[in-house]
Design a protein around this motif. Structure first.
Motif, PDB file in Angstrom:
ATOM      1  N   UNK A  48       0.762  -1.086  -0.002  1.00 23.56           N
ATOM      2  CA  UNK A  48       0.021  -0.218  -0.045  1.00 23.56           C
ATOM      3  C   UNK A  48       0.899   1.027  -0.062  1.00 23.56           C
ATOM      4  N   UNK A  49       2.053   1.298   0.809  1.00 20.12           N
ATOM      5  CA  UNK A  49       2.736   2.503   1.091  1.00 20.12           C
ATOM      6  C   UNK A  49       3.918   2.643  -0.155  1.00 20.12           C
ATOM      7  N   UNK A  50       3.824   1.455  -1.243  1.00 21.93           N
ATOM      8  CA  UNK A  50       4.804   1.741  -1.980  1.00 21.93           C
ATOM      9  C   UNK A  50       4.203   2.726  -3.331  1.00 21.93           C
ATOM     10  N   UNK A  51       5.240   3.516  -3.667  1.00 24.14           N
ATOM     11  CA  UNK A  51       4.805   4.667  -4.840  1.00 24.14           C
ATOM     12  C   UNK A  51       5.745   4.134  -5.977  1.00 24.14           C
ATOM     13  N   UNK A  52       5.268   4.042  -7.250  1.00 20.15           N
ATOM     14  CA  UNK A  52       5.984   3.635  -8.457  1.00 20.15           C
ATOM     15  C   UNK A  52       6.099   4.897  -9.322  1.00 20.15           C
ATOM     16  N   UNK A  53       7.389   5.260  -9.643  1.00 20.73           N
ATOM     17  CA  UNK A  53       7.332   6.151 -10.472  1.00 20.73           C
ATOM     18  C   UNK A  53       8.352   5.468 -11.725  1.00 20.73           C
ATOM     19  N   UNK A  54       7.824   5.554 -12.944  1.00 18.94           N
ATOM     20  CA  UNK A  54       8.271   5.309 -14.232  1.00 18.94           C
ATOM     21  C   UNK A  54       8.702   6.438 -15.095  1.00 18.94           C
ATOM     22  N   UNK A  55      10.030   6.488 -15.458  1.00 20.31           N
ATOM     23  CA  UNK A  55      10.552   7.393 -16.294  1.00 20.31           C
ATOM     24  C   UNK A  55      11.000   7.041 -17.596  1.00 20.31           C
TER      25      UNK A  55
END
Length: 102
Positions: A48-55
Protein backbone atom coordinates in the motif's frame (compact mmCIF):
# COMPACT_ATOMS: atom_id res chain seq x y z
CA UNK A 1 4.71 -18.79 -9.19
CA UNK A 2 8.39 -18.48 -8.32
CA UNK A 3 9.56 -15.48 -6.33
CA UNK A 4 10.76 -12.67 -8.55
CA UNK A 5 13.76 -10.53 -7.72
CA UNK A 6 13.57 -6.77 -8.29
CA UNK A 7 15.82 -7.29 -11.33
CA UNK A 8 13.64 -9.97 -12.95
CA UNK A 9 10.49 -7.96 -12.24
CA UNK A 10 12.04 -4.84 -13.74
CA UNK A 11 13.17 -6.80 -16.82
CA UNK A 12 9.65 -8.22 -17.22
CA UNK A 13 8.04 -4.77 -16.99
CA UNK A 14 10.54 -3.23 -19.42
CA UNK A 15 10.09 -6.07 -21.90
CA UNK A 16 6.30 -5.76 -21.79
CA UNK A 17 6.48 -1.96 -22.18
CA UNK A 18 8.71 -2.31 -25.24
CA UNK A 19 6.22 -4.72 -26.84
CA UNK A 20 2.93 -3.10 -25.75
CA UNK A 21 2.58 0.65 -26.30
CA UNK A 22 -0.68 0.79 -24.31
CA UNK A 23 1.05 -0.78 -21.29
CA UNK A 24 3.99 1.62 -21.71
CA UNK A 25 1.62 4.60 -21.73
CA UNK A 26 -0.07 3.38 -18.53
CA UNK A 27 3.36 3.21 -16.87
CA UNK A 28 4.17 6.77 -17.95
CA UNK A 29 0.74 8.32 -17.15
CA UNK A 30 1.09 8.59 -13.38
CA UNK A 31 2.42 6.81 -10.33
CA UNK A 32 -1.06 5.43 -9.55
CA UNK A 33 -1.57 4.18 -13.13
CA UNK A 34 1.91 2.62 -13.21
CA UNK A 35 1.32 0.78 -9.94
CA UNK A 36 -2.06 -0.51 -11.15
CA UNK A 37 -0.57 -1.68 -14.47
CA UNK A 38 2.25 -3.51 -12.70
CA UNK A 39 -0.14 -5.12 -10.22
CA UNK A 40 -2.26 -6.37 -13.12
CA UNK A 41 0.83 -7.65 -14.96
CA UNK A 42 2.15 -9.64 -12.00
CA UNK A 43 -1.24 -10.67 -10.65
CA UNK A 44 -0.73 -9.42 -7.12
CA UNK A 45 -1.03 -6.26 -5.05
CA UNK A 46 2.03 -4.19 -4.30
CA UNK A 47 2.47 -2.79 -0.78
CA UNK A 48 0.00 0.00 0.00
CA UNK A 49 2.77 2.46 0.90
CA UNK A 50 4.84 1.74 -2.25
CA UNK A 51 4.92 4.54 -4.81
CA UNK A 52 5.96 3.62 -8.37
CA UNK A 53 7.58 6.21 -10.64
CA UNK A 54 8.37 5.26 -14.23
CA UNK A 55 10.57 7.49 -16.36
CA UNK A 56 11.56 7.08 -19.99
CA UNK A 57 15.11 7.97 -20.95
CA UNK A 58 15.49 10.32 -23.87
CA UNK A 59 18.56 10.73 -26.05
CA UNK A 60 19.60 13.81 -24.10
CA UNK A 61 18.33 12.88 -20.62
CA UNK A 62 19.46 9.95 -18.48
CA UNK A 63 18.45 8.94 -14.98
CA UNK A 64 20.58 7.22 -12.37
CA UNK A 65 18.79 5.53 -9.48
CA UNK A 66 20.79 5.40 -6.28
CA UNK A 67 20.09 2.60 -3.79
CA UNK A 68 18.28 3.48 -0.57
CA UNK A 69 20.94 3.56 2.14
CA UNK A 70 20.79 5.72 5.25
CA UNK A 71 23.51 8.35 5.52
CA UNK A 72 26.57 6.83 7.15
CA UNK A 73 25.20 3.28 6.81
CA UNK A 74 27.31 0.79 4.87
CA UNK A 75 25.85 -1.78 2.51
CA UNK A 76 26.45 -5.46 3.17
CA UNK A 77 28.40 -7.53 0.65
CA UNK A 78 25.12 -9.16 -0.41
CA UNK A 79 23.50 -5.75 -0.97
CA UNK A 80 26.51 -4.53 -2.98
CA UNK A 81 26.39 -7.64 -5.17
CA UNK A 82 22.65 -7.18 -5.75
CA UNK A 83 23.16 -3.57 -6.84
CA UNK A 84 26.20 -4.37 -8.96
CA UNK A 85 24.48 -7.39 -10.54
CA UNK A 86 21.59 -5.33 -11.88
CA UNK A 87 20.23 -5.84 -15.34
CA UNK A 88 22.33 -6.33 -18.42
CA UNK A 89 20.33 -4.05 -20.68
CA UNK A 90 22.07 -1.57 -22.96
CA UNK A 91 21.21 1.97 -22.00
CA UNK A 92 22.06 5.32 -23.43
CA UNK A 93 23.77 7.76 -21.11
CA UNK A 94 23.99 11.03 -22.94
CA UNK A 95 25.33 10.14 -26.38
CA UNK A 96 27.01 6.90 -25.26
CA UNK A 97 25.51 3.44 -25.20
CA UNK A 98 26.57 1.45 -22.16
CA UNK A 99 26.23 -2.29 -21.83
CA UNK A 100 26.84 -4.04 -18.51
CA UNK A 101 29.20 -6.98 -18.11
CA UNK A 102 28.08 -10.25 -19.64
Amino acid sequence: MSKQTPQTLEARIISRALQDLSFKQQLLNSSVAAKAAIEKEIGQKLPEDLQVNVLEEKTNISYIVLPAVALGEEMSQKQLEAVAGGLIIPCTLGSRTIVGPS
